[in-house]
Design an enzyme around this catalytic site. Structure first.
Site, mmCIF file in Angstrom:
data_model
loop_
_atom_site.group_PDB
_atom_site.id
_atom_site.type_symbol
_atom_site.label_atom_id
_atom_site.label_comp_id
_atom_site.label_asym_id
_atom_site.label_seq_id
_atom_site.Cartn_x
_atom_site.Cartn_y
_atom_site.Cartn_z
ATOM 1 N N SER A 56 0.820 -1.217 0.000
ATOM 2 C CA SER A 56 0.000 0.000 0.000
ATOM 3 C C SER A 56 0.852 1.266 0.000
ATOM 4 O O SER A 56 1.833 1.372 0.740
ATOM 5 C CB SER A 56 -0.920 0.015 1.219
ATOM 6 O OG SER A 56 -1.565 1.275 1.279
ATOM 7 N N LYS A 77 -12.916 -3.985 1.475
ATOM 8 C CA LYS A 77 -13.806 -2.868 1.135
ATOM 9 C C LYS A 77 -15.289 -3.223 1.171
ATOM 10 O O LYS A 77 -16.110 -2.411 1.565
ATOM 11 C CB LYS A 77 -13.457 -2.314 -0.243
ATOM 12 C CG LYS A 77 -12.143 -1.543 -0.287
ATOM 13 C CD LYS A 77 -12.019 -0.895 -1.650
ATOM 14 C CE LYS A 77 -10.711 -0.171 -1.818
ATOM 15 N NZ LYS A 77 -10.700 0.636 -3.048
ATOM 16 N N ASP A 135 -13.357 6.935 -3.281
ATOM 17 C CA ASP A 135 -12.839 6.724 -4.644
ATOM 18 C C ASP A 135 -13.595 7.586 -5.650
ATOM 19 O O ASP A 135 -13.041 8.010 -6.664
ATOM 20 C CB ASP A 135 -12.970 5.246 -5.048
ATOM 21 C CG ASP A 135 -11.930 4.378 -4.349
ATOM 22 O OD1 ASP A 135 -10.849 4.897 -4.000
ATOM 23 O OD2 ASP A 135 -12.193 3.172 -4.152
ATOM 24 N N ILE A 181 -6.924 3.990 -14.693
ATOM 25 C CA ILE A 181 -6.792 4.153 -13.238
ATOM 26 C C ILE A 181 -5.655 3.304 -12.677
ATOM 27 O O ILE A 181 -5.339 3.381 -11.497
ATOM 28 C CB ILE A 181 -8.115 3.895 -12.488
ATOM 29 C CG1 ILE A 181 -8.506 2.437 -12.551
ATOM 30 C CG2 ILE A 181 -9.240 4.764 -13.016
ATOM 31 C CD1 ILE A 181 -9.461 2.089 -11.420
#
Ligand code: ATR
Length: 287
Positions: free
Chosen positions: A20, A71, A108, A226
């Site tokens: 991350s 998520k 997001d 992305i």
């Protein structure tokens, strides 16, 4: 960075978490603003997610981000979820409220919108159709942002067509605005498009390339990927050679961190060239 008795805490839960870039991002902002705070990686196994989230208020954490595979799973665990995140079906930001409750949101959408605004401020949402490749969690956030921007028509292309159909039903009130297309049609649907967005994992380091001929795409169209490792995917390289305006995935990654940071640490932050360079250097170092 100096840890004191008053250091404010936030972090990111994921499994695995070592890859991350969020710690680099948030700690850059903490240093930049001289805030007595720290943002740590939290390796949390899926079966312990609930325990870990519930521990946030007990440990005095201001909140956390969530990444794979948490998520979706976190959504029924937190106490409150905003309506946008509920429609998307995923949260990536948790804020510990004053009463100790956990508030979940999905930033997001904000990240995509702001990166588009930064890189293409004059992009007109009503000029031409939108083509979105992919129907995963990232695609849902991108489509939600594009709907919010007021786009007139969305063409959704995915390998698994049923998944794209489900996504259209979940996200679009007037289904007339959205059409769903099989993967083989990805070149034909470029006709008359004003923006093309890749949200699939194709083109990411370690994944196959995205094979697509851009011949049918109008010259004025913006091309967005992305993916951010590598920063310039073969899609963006091909688009750039054809003279399209291109937008890489780093902006979305950086902007999606802003709402959480501002809530946890109480200071508004910006995405600057220095921040891009700092996070980029961690991406290059990792390769
Ligand atoms: P994320 O949550 O990051 O969007 P995801 O849910 O795994 O990740 O979604 C990955 C996307 O890439 C999906 O749209 C997937 O297509 P399927 O829905 O058919 O699985 C797409 N994808 C991955 N590998 C692909 C491939 N080889 N060809 C075409 N699409 C692919």
């Amino acid at each position: 960075m100096r840890i004191t008795g008053r250091t404010r805490l936030a972090g990111i839960m994921g499994w695995p978490i070592a890859h991350s870039r969020s710690p680099a991002l948030h700690n850059f902002w903490l240093d930049e603003h001289g805030i007595d705070g720290v943002y740590v990686p939290l390796p949390v196994r899926p079966e312990r997610l609930e325990q870990a989230l519930r521990a946030l208020p007990a440990l005095g954490f201001r909140g956390c981000n969530l990444t794979l595979p948490h998520k979706q799973m976190a959504l029924p665990i937190v106490d409150r979820v905003d309506s946008l995140a509920r429609r998307i079906g995923a949260i990536n930001t948790v804020i510990v409220a004053a009463d100790g409750g956990l508030e979940g949101s999905n930033t997001d959408v904000y990240g995509f919108r702001e990166s588009l605004r930064d890189a293409a401020p004059d992009w007109d949402p009503t000029a031409g159709a939108v083509v979105v490749l992919g129907a995963g969690g990232a695609a849902r956030a991108v489509v939600a942002a594009l709907i919010e921007a007021g786009v007139a028509e969305i063409r959704l292309v995915n390998r698994t067509i049923a998944r794209a159909q489900r996504m259209a039903e979940d996200l679009v009130a007037e289904l007339g605005r959205m059409s769903v297309h099989p993967w083989q049609s990805r070149e034909a649907v470029l006709e008359g498009a004003g923006i093309l967005v890749n949200t699939t994992s194709l083109g990411m380091a370690g994944e196959p390339d995205l094979e697509i001929d851009l011949a049918a795409l109008p010259q004025s169209a913006v091309v967005v990927d992305i993916v951010y490792v590598p920063l310039e995917t073969s899609l963006l390289a091909a688009a750039r050679r054809r003279g399209h305006r291109t937008i890489d995935g780093l902006g979305m990654l950086l902007h999606q961190g802003r709402p959480g940071f501002e809530a946890w640490f109480g200071t508004p932050v910006r995405v600057t060239r220095e921040l891009r360079a700092a996070v980029l250097s961690t991406l290059v170092a990792a390769r």
